[in-house]
Design a protein around this motif. Structure first.
Motif, PDB file in Angstrom:
ATOM      1  N   ASP A 114       0.815  -1.216   0.000  1.00 13.48           N
ATOM      2  CA  ASP A 114       0.000   0.000   0.000  1.00 13.48           C
ATOM      3  C   ASP A 114       0.848   1.266   0.000  1.00 13.48           C
ATOM      4  O   ASP A 114       0.395   2.323  -0.429  1.00 13.48           O
ATOM      5  CB  ASP A 114      -0.945   0.019   1.206  1.00 13.48           C
ATOM      6  N   GLY A 115       2.091   1.164   0.488  1.00 13.61           N
ATOM      7  CA  GLY A 115       2.968   2.321   0.561  1.00 13.61           C
ATOM      8  C   GLY A 115       3.668   2.683  -0.736  1.00 13.61           C
ATOM      9  O   GLY A 115       4.395   3.677  -0.795  1.00 13.61           O
ATOM     10  N   ILE A 116       3.470   1.883  -1.775  1.00 14.45           N
ATOM     11  CA  ILE A 116       4.089   2.173  -3.072  1.00 14.45           C
ATOM     12  C   ILE A 116       3.047   2.840  -3.958  1.00 14.45           C
ATOM     13  O   ILE A 116       1.976   2.286  -4.190  1.00 14.45           O
ATOM     14  CB  ILE A 116       4.617   0.890  -3.750  1.00 14.45           C
ATOM     15  N   ASP A 117       3.367   4.001  -4.430  1.00 10.58           N
ATOM     16  CA  ASP A 117       2.459   4.738  -5.307  1.00 10.58           C
ATOM     17  C   ASP A 117       2.240   3.941  -6.589  1.00 10.58           C
ATOM     18  O   ASP A 117       3.196   3.644  -7.308  1.00 10.58           O
ATOM     19  CB  ASP A 117       3.072   6.105  -5.629  1.00 10.58           C
ATOM     20  N   PRO A 118       0.987   3.572  -6.905  1.00  9.05           N
ATOM     21  CA  PRO A 118       0.713   2.800  -8.121  1.00  9.05           C
ATOM     22  C   PRO A 118       1.218   3.466  -9.404  1.00  9.05           C
ATOM     23  O   PRO A 118       1.487   2.780 -10.389  1.00  9.05           O
ATOM     24  CB  PRO A 118      -0.812   2.674  -8.133  1.00  9.05           C
ATOM     25  N   ALA A 119       1.396   4.758  -9.385  1.00  8.51           N
ATOM     26  CA  ALA A 119       1.918   5.450 -10.573  1.00  8.51           C
ATOM     27  C   ALA A 119       3.350   5.002 -10.881  1.00  8.51           C
ATOM     28  O   ALA A 119       3.782   5.081 -12.026  1.00  8.51           O
ATOM     29  CB  ALA A 119       1.868   6.961 -10.369  1.00  8.51           C
ATOM     30  N   LEU A 120       4.073   4.509  -9.868  1.00  4.10           N
ATOM     31  CA  LEU A 120       5.447   4.061 -10.077  1.00  4.10           C
ATOM     32  C   LEU A 120       5.532   2.749 -10.863  1.00  4.10           C
ATOM     33  O   LEU A 120       6.573   2.428 -11.419  1.00  4.10           O
ATOM     34  CB  LEU A 120       6.164   3.891  -8.738  1.00  4.10           C
ATOM     35  N   TYR A 121       4.450   1.984 -10.877  1.00  4.12           N
ATOM     36  CA  TYR A 121       4.486   0.698 -11.581  1.00  4.12           C
ATOM     37  C   TYR A 121       3.342   0.503 -12.578  1.00  4.12           C
ATOM     38  O   TYR A 121       3.230  -0.566 -13.176  1.00  4.12           O
ATOM     39  CB  TYR A 121       4.550  -0.471 -10.598  1.00  4.12           C
ATOM     40  N   ALA A 122       2.513   1.504 -12.763  1.00  2.00           N
ATOM     41  CA  ALA A 122       1.412   1.387 -13.728  1.00  2.00           C
ATOM     42  C   ALA A 122       1.959   1.092 -15.116  1.00  2.00           C
ATOM     43  O   ALA A 122       3.049   1.542 -15.459  1.00  2.00           O
ATOM     44  CB  ALA A 122       0.606   2.680 -13.742  1.00  2.00           C
ATOM     45  N   PRO A 123       1.302   0.278 -15.893  1.00  2.83           N
ATOM     46  CA  PRO A 123      -0.038  -0.315 -15.752  1.00  2.83           C
ATOM     47  C   PRO A 123      -0.036  -1.673 -15.050  1.00  2.83           C
ATOM     48  O   PRO A 123      -1.031  -2.386 -15.073  1.00  2.83           O
ATOM     49  CB  PRO A 123      -0.488  -0.466 -17.197  1.00  2.83           C
ATOM     50  N   GLU A 124       1.058  -2.028 -14.399  1.00  3.23           N
ATOM     51  CA  GLU A 124       1.118  -3.294 -13.679  1.00  3.23           C
ATOM     52  C   GLU A 124       0.138  -3.266 -12.503  1.00  3.23           C
ATOM     53  O   GLU A 124      -0.182  -2.199 -11.992  1.00  3.23           O
ATOM     54  CB  GLU A 124       2.549  -3.550 -13.200  1.00  3.23           C
ATOM     55  N   GLU A 125      -0.326  -4.449 -12.103  1.00  3.81           N
ATOM     56  CA  GLU A 125      -1.287  -4.562 -11.009  1.00  3.81           C
ATOM     57  C   GLU A 125      -0.766  -5.532  -9.965  1.00  3.81           C
ATOM     58  O   GLU A 125      -0.025  -6.464 -10.284  1.00  3.81           O
ATOM     59  CB  GLU A 125      -2.626  -5.087 -11.529  1.00  3.81           C
ATOM     60  N   VAL A 126      -1.192  -5.326  -8.714  1.00  2.00           N
ATOM     61  CA  VAL A 126      -0.800  -6.229  -7.628  1.00  2.00           C
ATOM     62  C   VAL A 126      -1.960  -6.352  -6.644  1.00  2.00           C
ATOM     63  O   VAL A 126      -2.705  -5.408  -6.428  1.00  2.00           O
ATOM     64  CB  VAL A 126       0.473  -5.731  -6.897  1.00  2.00           C
ATOM     65  N   ALA A 127      -2.098  -7.554  -6.080  1.00  2.00           N
ATOM     66  CA  ALA A 127      -3.059  -7.809  -5.011  1.00  2.00           C
ATOM     67  C   ALA A 127      -2.399  -8.780  -4.039  1.00  2.00           C
ATOM     68  O   ALA A 127      -1.578  -9.620  -4.422  1.00  2.00           O
ATOM     69  CB  ALA A 127      -4.352  -8.397  -5.568  1.00  2.00           C
ATOM     70  N   ILE A 128      -2.780  -8.676  -2.786  1.00  2.00           N
ATOM     71  CA  ILE A 128      -2.165  -9.480  -1.728  1.00  2.00           C
ATOM     72  C   ILE A 128      -3.023 -10.697  -1.412  1.00  2.00           C
ATOM     73  O   ILE A 128      -4.238 -10.590  -1.271  1.00  2.00           O
ATOM     74  CB  ILE A 128      -1.981  -8.626  -0.452  1.00  2.00           C
ATOM     75  N   GLY A 129      -2.365 -11.845  -1.295  1.00  2.00           N
ATOM     76  CA  GLY A 129      -3.007 -13.071  -0.853  1.00  2.00           C
ATOM     77  C   GLY A 129      -2.517 -13.437   0.534  1.00  2.00           C
ATOM     78  O   GLY A 129      -2.010 -12.583   1.264  1.00  2.00           O
ATOM     79  N   ARG A 130      -2.631 -14.705   0.875  1.00  2.00           N
ATOM     80  CA  ARG A 130      -2.189 -15.162   2.203  1.00  2.00           C
ATOM     81  C   ARG A 130      -0.682 -14.997   2.377  1.00  2.00           C
ATOM     82  O   ARG A 130      -0.221 -14.287   3.255  1.00  2.00           O
ATOM     83  CB  ARG A 130      -2.537 -16.630   2.409  1.00  2.00           C
ATOM     84  N   ARG A 131       0.090 -15.706   1.565  1.00  2.00           N
ATOM     85  CA  ARG A 131       1.553 -15.580   1.555  1.00  2.00           C
ATOM     86  C   ARG A 131       2.026 -15.379   0.121  1.00  2.00           C
ATOM     87  O   ARG A 131       3.141 -15.751  -0.231  1.00  2.00           O
ATOM     88  CB  ARG A 131       2.212 -16.834   2.139  1.00  2.00           C
ATOM     89  N   GLU A 132       1.159 -14.788  -0.678  1.00  2.00           N
ATOM     90  CA  GLU A 132       1.459 -14.574  -2.086  1.00  2.00           C
ATOM     91  C   GLU A 132       1.081 -13.178  -2.501  1.00  2.00           C
ATOM     92  O   GLU A 132       0.220 -12.544  -1.899  1.00  2.00           O
ATOM     93  CB  GLU A 132       0.660 -15.566  -2.958  1.00  2.00           C
ATOM     94  N   LEU A 133       1.736 -12.741  -3.553  1.00  2.00           N
ATOM     95  CA  LEU A 133       1.329 -11.521  -4.241  1.00  2.00           C
ATOM     96  C   LEU A 133       0.927 -11.936  -5.647  1.00  2.00           C
ATOM     97  O   LEU A 133       1.654 -12.677  -6.314  1.00  2.00           O
ATOM     98  CB  LEU A 133       2.475 -10.512  -4.299  1.00  2.00           C
TER      99      LEU A 133
END
Length: 176
Positions: A114-133
């Motif tokens: 959450d602390g990484i500005d999405p503009a730094l990696y757009a258009p890439e996407e990320v979501a958090i799982g249990r022990r996975e991204l």
């Protein structure tokens, strides 16, 4: 218990070469049964008694260093845990070859992501799982920005596999 071992950085350079036949023999030598490998990127399935997964991963890493001259990080998941990874995927899979799962040794720190500005990696996407991204790279994997940002800020050991590999490992793990 049926396990999937994901070895990080295998066969990506001349110094990290491991033949999958050697990896199978190594796992069998550790006393694990029903050993299979998938692809050349350090994916192995095997059966072991109810044991400490961290202990199993450590034994595999140490034996690889002793016998094969490469001591890769080893991320372990049980087949039921891998089933949960597939079933709990929070992102749309538009292209399985560009959709990656970063298997982490620890629970991801939501604050890092959450602390990484999405503009730094757009258009890439990320979501958090249990022990996975879960990550999607619409422009391909050649010049991704997100993995380096995450690793730099979290310091958590991880290894990535594309969705095709994840689902195939699950099929192999659940198969006869």
């Amino acid at each position: 218990m049926r396990y999937v071992a994901l070895l990080r950085g295998i066969n990506v350079s001349p110094r990290t070469q491991i033949a999958m036949a050697d990896l199978r023999a190594l796992l069998e030598g550790l006393g694990y049964g029903d050993v299979r490998t998938h692809l050349r990127s350090g994916n192995a399935l095997f059966t072991a008694g109810a044991d400490d997964p961290a202990g199993i991963a450590g034994r595999i890493r140490r034996r690889c260093a002793e016998k094969l001259g490469v001591g890769p990080a080893v991320i372990l998941r049980t087949v039921p845990e891998l089933r949960a990874v597939v079933e709990e995927n929070p992102l749309e899979i538009r292209d399985p070859a560009r959709f990656m799962v970063a298997f982490q040794a620890e629970v991801p720190d939501r604050g890092v992501v959450d602390g990484i500005d999405p503009a730094l990696y757009a258009p890439e996407e990320v979501a958090i799982g249990r022990r996975e991204l879960y990550m999607y790279f619409p422009d391909g994997l050649r010049r991704t920005k997100l993995p380096a940002l995450l690793e730099e800020r979290s310091g958590v050991l991880a290894t990535m596999r594309n969705w095709n590999t994840v689902t195939r490992l699950l099929e192999l793990g659940e198969g006869p």
